[in-house]
Enzyme design. Structure first.
Site, PDB file in Angstrom:
ATOM      1  N   ARG A 259      37.784  27.730  27.526  1.00  0.00           N
ATOM      2  CA  ARG A 259      38.333  28.020  28.941  1.00  0.00           C
ATOM      3  C   ARG A 259      38.957  26.781  29.441  1.00  0.00           C
ATOM      4  O   ARG A 259      38.428  25.451  29.337  1.00  0.00           O
ATOM      5  CB  ARG A 259      36.685  28.164  29.943  1.00  0.00           C
ATOM      6  CG  ARG A 259      36.863  28.246  31.267  1.00  0.00           C
ATOM      7  CD  ARG A 259      35.875  28.857  32.117  1.00  0.00           C
ATOM      8  NE  ARG A 259      35.741  30.078  31.944  1.00  0.00           N
ATOM      9  CZ  ARG A 259      35.144  30.801  32.897  1.00  0.00           C
ATOM     10  NH1 ARG A 259      34.489  30.162  33.860  1.00  0.00           N
ATOM     11  NH2 ARG A 259      34.838  32.039  32.755  1.00  0.00           N
TER      12      ARG A 259
ATOM     13  N   GLN B 107      36.626  39.071  30.261  1.00  0.00           N
ATOM     14  CA  GLN B 107      36.019  39.841  31.537  1.00  0.00           C
ATOM     15  C   GLN B 107      36.145  41.428  31.428  1.00  0.00           C
ATOM     16  O   GLN B 107      35.316  42.225  32.065  1.00  0.00           O
ATOM     17  CB  GLN B 107      36.431  39.111  32.745  1.00  0.00           C
ATOM     18  CG  GLN B 107      35.969  39.647  33.971  1.00  0.00           C
ATOM     19  CD  GLN B 107      34.397  39.538  34.039  1.00  0.00           C
ATOM     20  OE1 GLN B 107      33.933  38.288  34.202  1.00  0.00           O
ATOM     21  NE2 GLN B 107      33.738  40.407  34.513  1.00  0.00           N
TER      22      GLN B 107
ATOM     23  N   ASP C 240      37.985  39.836  43.400  1.00  0.00           N
ATOM     24  CA  ASP C 240      37.396  38.482  43.049  1.00  0.00           C
ATOM     25  C   ASP C 240      37.615  37.665  43.875  1.00  0.00           C
ATOM     26  O   ASP C 240      38.335  37.735  45.134  1.00  0.00           O
ATOM     27  CB  ASP C 240      38.363  38.254  41.685  1.00  0.00           C
ATOM     28  CG  ASP C 240      38.101  36.870  40.766  1.00  0.00           C
ATOM     29  OD1 ASP C 240      36.773  36.365  41.207  1.00  0.00           O
ATOM     30  OD2 ASP C 240      38.677  36.425  40.240  1.00  0.00           O
TER      31      ASP C 240
HETATM   32  N1   CP Z   1      32.827  35.972  35.432  1.00  0.00           N
HETATM   33  C1   CP Z   1      32.966  34.603  34.921  1.00  0.00           C
HETATM   34  O1   CP Z   1      33.875  34.594  34.049  1.00  0.00           O
HETATM   35  O2   CP Z   1      31.925  34.010  35.189  1.00  0.00           O
HETATM   36  P1   CP Z   1      31.609  32.403  34.792  1.00  0.00           P
HETATM   37  O3   CP Z   1      32.731  31.808  35.661  1.00  0.00           O
HETATM   38  O4   CP Z   1      30.273  32.146  35.467  1.00  0.00           O
HETATM   39  O5   CP Z   1      31.933  32.368  33.516  1.00  0.00           O
HETATM   40  N1  NVA Z   2      39.604  34.069  39.156  1.00  0.00           N
HETATM   41  C1  NVA Z   2      38.463  33.289  39.044  1.00  0.00           C
HETATM   42  C2  NVA Z   2      37.624  33.973  37.968  1.00  0.00           C
HETATM   43  C3  NVA Z   2      36.296  33.242  37.868  1.00  0.00           C
HETATM   44  C4  NVA Z   2      35.432  33.924  36.865  1.00  0.00           C
HETATM   45  C5  NVA Z   2      38.833  32.002  38.448  1.00  0.00           C
HETATM   46  O1  NVA Z   2      39.714  31.801  37.891  1.00  0.00           O
HETATM   47  O2  NVA Z   2      38.354  31.161  39.188  1.00  0.00           O
END
Ligand code: CP
Ligand code: NVA
Length: 308
Positions: A108, A138, A226
């Protein structure tokens, strides 16, 4: 060929459909089981996934860890800042070292180029656990949730409200791969990534942009939103002001189909992109969606290991 899952297109429509079937079957086969018990066939027994987090996460880290346990394997969670990456060791060298030590890597991060760099130098599968560009894992969970709730994907009308962000990009990509349509309701200046939109359209999906949020949700089978301020973004005040008209509240949900589902990848900023009465309301499937991260991740992992 090592199978990387940097975006949904790496798998393609057929594999994505296979993942959704596999996830449904595996989920059904373990109803009532202890959450950490391995599936009967333990298809990833002995396999280890390393996860590297350069951004916060609750669902992604827990669901991948649980997914590996349920598949009979295990995982190692690394906060990037406490690894040598945080002191400047290159992504390429990290890829080479981890490839000798573990069987797959999930990252990530912010810049999508970083995960491409990791994949370019890794000899084991690399999985995108969210970048600034996309969030493919997701969307596997989201599609699983939609299908589970009785909606067929071909021809589905999905309305997206708020910010044209990474999650939207993966929804748009899925639309092109699986044949559904996306009605994007976002304010000017916060549009979807045109690269993903173009590809989805070239694959036959109808992707429309609406500045009027009611027009965006009209006739929708699924309404998705979101956060308006994704991780790493600045200018929260201006973003919130621009997106407030796109808030998913009871009045806006009423403009969609009567049986429309409400999805949100979470974490939610209650009272901003969606109100409590929608998140906790009868059309919301957000808790199924969150649980489905585990089942979806298992199928992504099985695909990456060449089992689907
Ligand atoms: N939806 C999602 O990716 O959640 P987290 O940021 O908690 O991993
Ligand atoms: N769009 C959001 C998603 C979090 C799971 C972000 O990138 O922070």
């Amino acid at each position: 060929m090592t199978r990387h899952f940097l975006d949904l297109s790496d798998a393609g429509g057929n594999a994505l459909a296979a993942m959704l079937n596999d996830a449904q079957d595996r989920k059904a086969a373990r109803i009532g089981w202890a959450k950490g018990r391995a599936d009967a066939d333990a298809p990833l027994a002995g396999r280890v996934l390393a996860m590297i987090f350069e951004k916060n996460s609750t669902r992604t880290r827990v669901s991948f860890d649980m997914a590996m346990r349920q598949l009979g394997g295990s995982s190692i969670i690394l906060e990037a800042g406490s690894t040598q990456l945080g002191r400047g060791e290159t992504i390429a060298d990290t890829a080479r070292v981890l490839s000798r030590m573990v069987d797959a890597i999930m990252l990530r991060t912010d810049d999508h180029a970083k995960i491409e760099e990791l994949a370019a130098h890794a000899s084991v599968p690399v999985i995108n656990g969210l970048t600034d560009a996309s969030h493919p894992c997701q969307i596997v969970a989201d599609l699983l949730t939609v299908v589970e709730h009785g909606k067929a994907l071909p021809g589905l009308e999905v309305a997206w409200l708020g910010d044209g962000n990474n999650v939207l990009s993966s929804i748009v990509e899925a639309a092109g791969l699986l044949g559904f349509n996306v009605r994007i309701g976002v304010p000017e200046g916060y549009d979807a990534d045109p690269a993903y939109v173009e590809v989805a359209r070239s694959r036959g999906a109808t992707i429309t942009v609406h500045r009027d949020p009611r027009e965006a949700v009209a006739g929708a089978d699924v309404v998705v939103t979101d956060t308006w301020v994704s991780m790493g973004q600045s200018g929260a005040e201006a973003r919130i002001a621009a997106m407030m008209p796109y808030q998913v509240n009871v009045a806006l949900m009423a403009a969609a189909k009567r049986d429309a589902l409400f999805l949100h990848c979470l974490p939610a900023h209650r009272g901003e992109e969606a109100t409590d009465d929608v998140i906790d309301g009868p059309q919301s499937v957000v808790w199924d969606e969150a649980e489905n991260r585990i089942h979806a991740q298992k199928s992504v992992l099985r695909w990456a290991f060449g089992q689907l």
